[in-house]
Design an enzyme around this catalytic site. Structure first.
Site, PDB file in Angstrom:
ATOM      1  N   HIS A  83      93.174  77.668 111.096  1.00  0.00           N
ATOM      2  CA  HIS A  83      93.114  77.594 109.634  1.00  0.00           C
ATOM      3  C   HIS A  83      92.080  78.583 109.107  1.00  0.00           C
ATOM      4  CE1 HIS A  83      92.882  75.863 105.576  1.00  0.00           C
ATOM      5  NE2 HIS A  83      94.096  75.448 105.844  1.00  0.00           N
ATOM      6  N   ARG A 131      95.238  66.022 107.138  1.00  0.00           N
ATOM      7  CA  ARG A 131      96.666  65.890 106.809  1.00  0.00           C
ATOM      8  C   ARG A 131      97.476  65.731 108.100  1.00  0.00           C
ATOM      9  NH1 ARG A 131      97.452  71.297 103.465  1.00  0.00           N
ATOM     10  NH2 ARG A 131      96.395  72.015 105.347  1.00  0.00           N
ATOM     11  N   SER A 172      99.444  80.308  98.418  1.00  0.00           N
ATOM     12  CA  SER A 172     100.357  79.844  97.353  1.00  0.00           C
ATOM     13  C   SER A 172      99.590  79.453  96.089  1.00  0.00           C
ATOM     14  CB  SER A 172     101.221  78.682  97.844  1.00  0.00           C
ATOM     15  OG  SER A 172     100.448  77.659  98.408  1.00  0.00           O
ATOM     16  N   HIS A 210     101.541  80.900 106.524  1.00  0.00           N
ATOM     17  CA  HIS A 210     101.212  79.845 105.532  1.00  0.00           C
ATOM     18  C   HIS A 210     102.287  78.752 105.638  1.00  0.00           C
ATOM     19  CE1 HIS A 210      99.584  77.964 102.069  1.00  0.00           C
ATOM     20  NE2 HIS A 210     100.105  78.703 101.104  1.00  0.00           N
ATOM     21  N   ASP A 223     100.880  71.604 109.383  1.00  0.00           N
ATOM     22  CA  ASP A 223     102.228  71.984 109.810  1.00  0.00           C
ATOM     23  C   ASP A 223     102.534  71.597 111.257  1.00  0.00           C
ATOM     24  OD1 ASP A 223     102.751  73.244 107.315  1.00  0.00           O
ATOM     25  OD2 ASP A 223     101.509  74.914 107.963  1.00  0.00           O
TER      26      ASP A 223
END
Ligand code: CMX
Length: 477
Positions: free
Chosen positions: A354, A363, A278, A308, A409
């Site tokens: 990843h 995160r 992105s 993604h 995620d």
């Protein structure tokens, strides 16, 4: 009196912004804070830009020919992994440590950025200030920016009509990018370019477009959510709430814990250096001077890919499918079996792996800490914790996965679900709103620094074979 996490007191400038050092929650009364010149973000940028332009000029003239790494055939055919070929100042990703926003880790940001409640999560407005200027803002600066964003948060009617022309069944990300494209007609950059704006001033309408877009995205996003899932009953924006709390409120969530979650969510999803799909797309599409709306909409189309941003939707679906099949009291063996079943059917385990990270994503870790604090007994959180134990050894067993650890995620969906936002198809839109903070901050700097059109070199398979044969022959000779 404003109390920062470190205990500093800022009563002099901000006496009406009240925080309670307890578990009670109070909204910051943003509009009561008067802004002074040092709180004007645009003026701060105006000051910073000449010194950064000089810095780049020096770097280019003194070190322009220094090599920063070799390119291997693996990199050429492997999605350009690891090639250092892009300048991106807002954040940097270390494979082991994770993301640093302008040099600060997530725990550091949680400590130094102003929060809405004592000891609470950082305000996204503070993160935006940090990403844009490289400086930690004061609460006054954050309040002034919140006020500025509110004044820009006016979506023209036609944008809603354009979204309404799509079937409600259209994926929320399709509705989101359509809404962004509808906003494009207000682009200041496009108008200024048509009038012949000089290159030295490009950053100014880019700044206007970017701030307008960042301000308006939560309205577009919540409109889509309410349209699809809540019978079109729209909740108006509130002047008394900060960016994230107002976003949650427009979606229909008023639990103060959900407001805190949204602050954390927007902050940690804001940026992840420049190479992810992105961010890189926003850079690439912005580089021929496409305006911020065009560039950001393109980036959102990349975010909508399941490898993604769409992985956040996939994770909750996957976890719920486990629960439907085995129940929430799933055993380790049952989970292992389910993971293998997924892999054997040719699918990836969403939320794990990843392109850059080689350790657990920080995160993920901060979201886990949030869950431990606010929802330790949530049954799906329990499954997420079990997956942390079960998935990595299995992925390692495959022998090809470079990073078996969970990414951002793997956790976000279960948190949102706990507070009632259970419509997984909408999750990537939340990611998208958040990603505007980093990618558009960098786009402003792209224009300020005069970064050129992106144009990497591609090669054919013939070219590669011939190059490798010649190299091998030269080595053998
Ligand atoms: N489950 C199954 N297989 C996986 C895997 C996973 N979670 N992660 C990697 N692999 C596989 C790859 O598909 C690849 O297989 P092939 O060689 O057969 O094609 C192999 O392992 C090597 O991949 P890699 O070098 O470790 O990882 P990549 O850099 O190519 O891909 C990513 C990274 C994120 C696309 C991948 O790990 C993945 O598909 N993860 C699941 C989807 C996901 O969670 N995406 C979100 C990432 C974070 C974000 O951008 O939001």
């Amino acid at each position: 009196m404003v109390l920062f996490r470190g205990g500093s007191v800022l009563s002099k400038f901000c006496s009406r912004v009240v925080h309670q050092p307890s578990t009670s929650y109070r909204s910051v009364r943003w509009l009561q804070v008067q802004s002074a010149p040092q709180e004007d973000l645009r003026a701060q940028l105006q000051e910073l830009i000449p010194e950064q332009q000089e810095r780049l000029k020096k770097l280019k003239s003194e070190y322009g020919k220094v090599s920063v790494g070799d390119v291997t055939v693996d990199m050429v055919i492997g999605g350009m992994r690891g090639i250092k070929g892009m300048l991106w100042n807002t954040s940097l990703l270390d494979p082991d440590e994770g993301i640093r926003f302008r040099g600060h880790t997530i725990p550091e940001c949680q400590n130094i950025l102003p929060a809405a409640i004592f000891g609470g999560e950082p305000l996204p407005e503070g993160m935006l200030w940090l990403l844009l200027t490289g400086k930690v803002p004061t609460m006054e600066q954050v309040s002034a920016l919140a006020k500025e964003l509110q004044s820009r948060a006016k979506v023209p009617d036609h944008a809603f009509k354009v979204i309404d022309s799509l079937p409600e069944t259209a994926h929320p990300m399709t509705q989101f990018t359509t809404g962004i494209m509808a906003l494009q007609v207000q682009s200041e950059f496009q108008k200024a370019y048509e009038k012949g704006i000089p290159k030295t001033k490009y950053w100014e309408p880019t700044y206007e477009d970017s701030l307008n877009l960042i301000a308006q995205l939560p309205i577009i996003a919540s409109y889509i959510y309410r349209r699809i899932y809540k019978g079109g009953k729209i909740i108006p924006s509130s002047d008394s709430l900060d960016y994230a709390a107002n976003f949650a409120s427009m979606l229909g969530f008023n639990d103060p814990k959900m407001h805190e979650l949204m602050r954390l969510y927007v902050t940690i999803h804001s940026d992840h250096e420049g190479g992810n799909v992105s961010a890189h797309t926003v850079r690439l599409v912005g580089s021929p001077l496409s305006d911020p709306y065009l560039a950001f909409a393109a980036g959102m189309n990349g975010l909508a890919g399941p490898l993604h941003g769409l992985a956040n939707q996939e994770v909750l679906r996957w976890i719920k499918s486990v629960v439907v099949e085995v129940g929430t009291d799933v055993t380790t063996d049952q989970l292992k079996e389910y993971v293998w079943k997924t892999l054997k059917s040719g699918q990836v385990v969403p939320g794990f792996g990843h392109g850059v990270l080689r350790k657990t994503d920080p995160r993920y870790t901060c979201q886990r800490e949030f869950a431990l604090k606010y929802m330790p007994d949530d049954p799906l959180f329990k499954v997420v914790s079990q997956l942390f134990e079960v998935v990595p050894p299995i992925l390692l067993e495959l022998g090809k996965v470079k990073n078996p650890w969970p990414n951002v995620d793997a956790h976000s969906g279960v948190l949102l679900n706990h507070f009632g936002l259970s419509e997984d198809r909408f999750f990537t839109v939340l990611f998208g709103v958040s990603r505007s903070l980093g990618t558009l901050s960098q786009l402003i700097w792209d224009r300020a620094l005069g970064l050129p059109l992106e144009r990497p070199k591609s090669v054919t398979m013939d070219w590669l074979e011939s190059y490798c044969n010649k190299t091998a022959a030269a080595v053998g000779a």
